[in-house]
Design an enzyme around this catalytic site. Structure first.
Site, mmCIF file in Angstrom:
data_model
loop_
_atom_site.group_PDB
_atom_site.id
_atom_site.type_symbol
_atom_site.label_atom_id
_atom_site.label_comp_id
_atom_site.label_asym_id
_atom_site.label_seq_id
_atom_site.Cartn_x
_atom_site.Cartn_y
_atom_site.Cartn_z
ATOM 1 C CB SER A 5 5.350 -2.953 -2.580
ATOM 2 O OG SER A 5 5.194 -1.849 -3.089
ATOM 3 C CD1 TRP A 6 2.792 -0.184 3.456
ATOM 4 C CD2 TRP A 6 4.162 1.781 3.136
ATOM 5 N NE1 TRP A 6 2.804 0.778 4.656
ATOM 6 C CE2 TRP A 6 3.588 1.925 4.592
ATOM 7 C CE3 TRP A 6 4.883 2.492 2.944
ATOM 8 C CZ2 TRP A 6 3.886 2.935 5.388
ATOM 9 C CZ3 TRP A 6 5.309 3.848 3.454
ATOM 10 C CH2 TRP A 6 4.843 3.554 4.929
ATOM 11 C CG ASP A 63 9.189 -3.833 -9.376
ATOM 12 O OD1 ASP A 63 8.387 -2.930 -9.642
ATOM 13 O OD2 ASP A 63 9.117 -4.160 -8.054
ATOM 14 N N GLY A 68 0.731 -1.196 0.150
ATOM 15 C CA GLY A 68 -0.109 -0.075 -0.175
ATOM 16 C C GLY A 68 0.663 1.245 0.013
ATOM 17 C CG HIS A 106 5.482 -3.769 -8.048
ATOM 18 N ND1 HIS A 106 6.576 -3.303 -7.365
ATOM 19 C CD2 HIS A 106 4.373 -3.720 -7.122
ATOM 20 C CE1 HIS A 106 6.164 -2.712 -6.267
ATOM 21 N NE2 HIS A 106 4.709 -2.879 -6.107
#
Length: 338
Positions: A119-120, A276, A52, A304
């Site tokens: 990711s986040w 990515d 996120g 990604h």
């Protein structure tokens, strides 16, 4: 960065076994956090951090952890998923999320745990580990995002026009001409505007653009035009992303790299998709160079997403390998040392 939860739901990865336990944990500030555990209560403790910011955990995330070997903890971060208030941005900062992880760990009686995030989720994993290295037995990252404006500008202002020039034109066309010189700030300002006529088109355009950048072979590469009375579901993550990004993810400039020395002695593996476009390989290698003993595992023909070819299997293998490298008893569930 965000599109993963929605894609996992569409892919139908919902057949994972039910959690061992689930609860709503009151962490103060008006927030309650959804927390679940799965696997072996006496196994190697591990916590999964979703992306996120703002997406939430999915049932299939439990399947990253061998149910016989791991005691896995999954939770929805403040304002995300089943946590409440849904979309709540008050008292929602990176230090709050780190404190929530400590509250979860203490509540579950875990001394140390293996931290996994993409990711986040990788941003939060690194920030947590640097704040509490004594609580971390190992780290597995995927699609490393260091939470910097430079990374966001590279993705949306350099990579986007280079690989998808028509999409970039669509992305800018939503903004008035006088706002196009600083499109990221304009988008975040519009997404956070209380007027649905302002934030609706911006949130949809941001979410769609990010989703296209996240896919190795997107089915479409142009934005759908916003129409009056649009009944498509409003994406949720752009609002939390804008809240975090406009505040530099509540970190000092390049904080995670500046504090990389705090990761010394923690075993780690970084899984990286070769193509990515949101979190490129250079970021993972930059971090690895400052974190002695870590390893970057590049997956070719992948971008990604967790469900790109080879990525999920590489993450599962990395979780097991880091667990092997961790001190055996130190990463297992047990009474907190507090």
């Amino acid at each position: 960065m965000a599109p993963e939860a929605e894609r996992e739901i569409r892919l139908g990865h919902t057949s994972a076994a039910a959690p061992l336990t689930s609860q709503m944990l009151d962490v103060g500030d008006g927030h309650t956090i959804y927390v679940e555990t799965s696997g072996n209560p006496n196994g190697v403790a591990a916590v999964y951090l979703h992306g996120g910011p703002g997406s939430g955990c999915q049932p299939d995330h439990r399947r990253l952890f061998d149910a016989k070997r791991f005691h896995a903890v999954l939770f929805d971060q403040r304002g995300a998923g089943r946590s409440g208030p849904k979309g709540g941005r008050e008292a929602n900062t990176l230090p709050h999320l780190i404190a929530d992880m400590e509250a979860i760990r203490s509540t579950l009686g875990i001394a140390r745990w293996l931290v996994v995030g993409g990711s986040w989720g990788a941003t939060l994993a690194l920030a947590y580990a640097q704040a509490h290295p004594d609580r971390v037995s190992g780290i597995v990252l995927r699609a490393t995002f260091l939470g910097t404006r430079a990374e966001l500008e590279a993705a949306f202002l350099e990579t986007l026009p280079r690989f998808y020039p028509d999409l970039h034109a669509d992305f800018l066309s939503l903004l008035p001409e006088d706002e196009r010189a600083a499109p990221l700030d304009a988008y975040w300002r519009r997404i956070l505007d209380p007027d649905p006529a302002v934030h609706g088109p911006a949130a949809r355009a941001w979410g769609e653009t990010e989703s296209i950048l996240s896919q190795i072979a997107p089915k479409r590469t142009r934005l759908d035009p916003h129409k009056a009375g649009d009944t498509r579901p409003m994406p949720t993550t752009p609002f939390m992303e804008a809240h975090y990004f406009v505040n530099d993810c509540f970190m000092r400039p390049d904080q995670l790299m500046a504090d990389a020395d705090k990761l010394a002695g923690i075993p780690g593996i970084i899984v990286q998709g070769r193509y990515d476009l949101l979190c490129p390989p250079a970021t993972a290698h930059r971090l690895s160079a400052a974190w002695p003993g870590t390893e970057v595992r590049t997956v070719d023909a992948a971008g990604h997403l967790l469900y790109d070819p080879g990525i999920r299997d590489a993450v599962i293998a990395a979780i097991n390998d880091v667990a092997d490298r961790s001190t055996g008893s130190g990463s297992r569930s047990g009474p907190s040392s507090h």
